[in-house]
Design a protein around this motif. Structure first.
Motif, PDB file in Angstrom:
ATOM      1  N   GLU A  12       0.833  -1.213   0.000  1.00 30.93           N
ATOM      2  CA  GLU A  12       0.000   0.000   0.000  1.00 30.93           C
ATOM      3  C   GLU A  12       0.865   1.258   0.000  1.00 30.93           C
ATOM      4  O   GLU A  12       0.625   2.196  -0.765  1.00 30.93           O
ATOM      5  N   LEU A  16       2.012   4.316  -3.198  1.00 34.92           N
ATOM      6  CA  LEU A  16       2.068   5.776  -3.111  1.00 34.92           C
ATOM      7  C   LEU A  16       3.437   6.319  -3.514  1.00 34.92           C
ATOM      8  O   LEU A  16       3.535   7.378  -4.132  1.00 34.92           O
ATOM      9  N   ILE A  89       1.259  14.161   0.110  1.00 30.47           N
ATOM     10  CA  ILE A  89       0.259  13.121  -0.155  1.00 30.47           C
ATOM     11  C   ILE A  89      -0.192  12.467   1.144  1.00 30.47           C
ATOM     12  O   ILE A  89      -1.390  12.271   1.383  1.00 30.47           O
ATOM     13  N   LEU A  90       0.773  12.118   1.998  1.00 34.11           N
ATOM     14  CA  LEU A  90       0.427  11.452   3.256  1.00 34.11           C
ATOM     15  C   LEU A  90      -0.365  12.374   4.183  1.00 34.11           C
ATOM     16  O   LEU A  90      -1.315  11.944   4.839  1.00 34.11           O
ATOM     17  N   LYS A  93      -3.887  12.521   2.903  1.00 35.08           N
ATOM     18  CA  LYS A  93      -4.588  11.286   3.251  1.00 35.08           C
ATOM     19  C   LYS A  93      -5.033  11.295   4.710  1.00 35.08           C
ATOM     20  O   LYS A  93      -6.164  10.942   5.035  1.00 35.08           O
ATOM     21  N   ALA A  97      -8.864  11.519   6.300  1.00 35.06           N
ATOM     22  CA  ALA A  97      -9.374  10.519   7.238  1.00 35.06           C
ATOM     23  C   ALA A  97      -9.597  11.115   8.625  1.00 35.06           C
ATOM     24  O   ALA A  97      -9.923  10.385   9.560  1.00 35.06           O
TER      25      ALA A  97
END
Length: 136
Positions: A12, A16, A89-90, A93, A97
């Motif tokens: 996963e 990315l 990006i992280l 994300k 969430a």
């Protein structure tokens, strides 16, 4: 189930990271040695960071390449802006969430430049030794 080692990258996370890495094509006229897999090299970089060993002593038996290979890729990826884009990006994300908690965040001038500076301090006291009193 066996616990993964800290330097192992799961599929996963690799999904990315891989699109962010620059693609290096082999030269048809002088192909040279086949380039080591980026995932293995990244695991070698993480191994060095996790264990604290010097990159020169990276064990060849692990299949991560040499310490110099890991260093060169780290340098190239850093110059290509891979880590900055990965962080963005992280963070997006985590923000999506609703897992970011900035209540304990800290910031200092090593990360953010103070453009106008702070208040001017008063005159500093001298720390030079003064003349001793006469004992005569």
């Amino acid at each position: 189930m066996a616990r993964p080692k800290p330097w192992e990258i799961d599929d996963e996370l690799w999904a990315l990271i891989e699109p962010l890495l620059p693609k290096v094509e082999r030269r048809p006229d002088h192909p040279g040695r086949r380039r080591l897999d980026d995932r293995k090299v990244l695991q070698g970089i993480l191994f060095v960071l996790h264990t604290g060993i010097q990159r020169e002593f990276l064990p060849q038996e692990l299949g991560f390449g040499s310490g110099m290979t890991c260093w060169r890729r780290l340098r190239d990826w850093n110059q290509a802006g891979v880590w900055q884009r990965l962080q963005e990006i992280l963070l997006a994300k985590l923000r999506g969430a609703d897992q970011l908690d900035f209540s304990r965040a800290a910031i200092d001038t090593s990360h953010v430049r103070a453009l106008r500076g702070g208040p001017k301090p008063g005159r500093a006291r001298s720390t030079a030794p003064g003349r001793a009193r006469s004992t005569t």
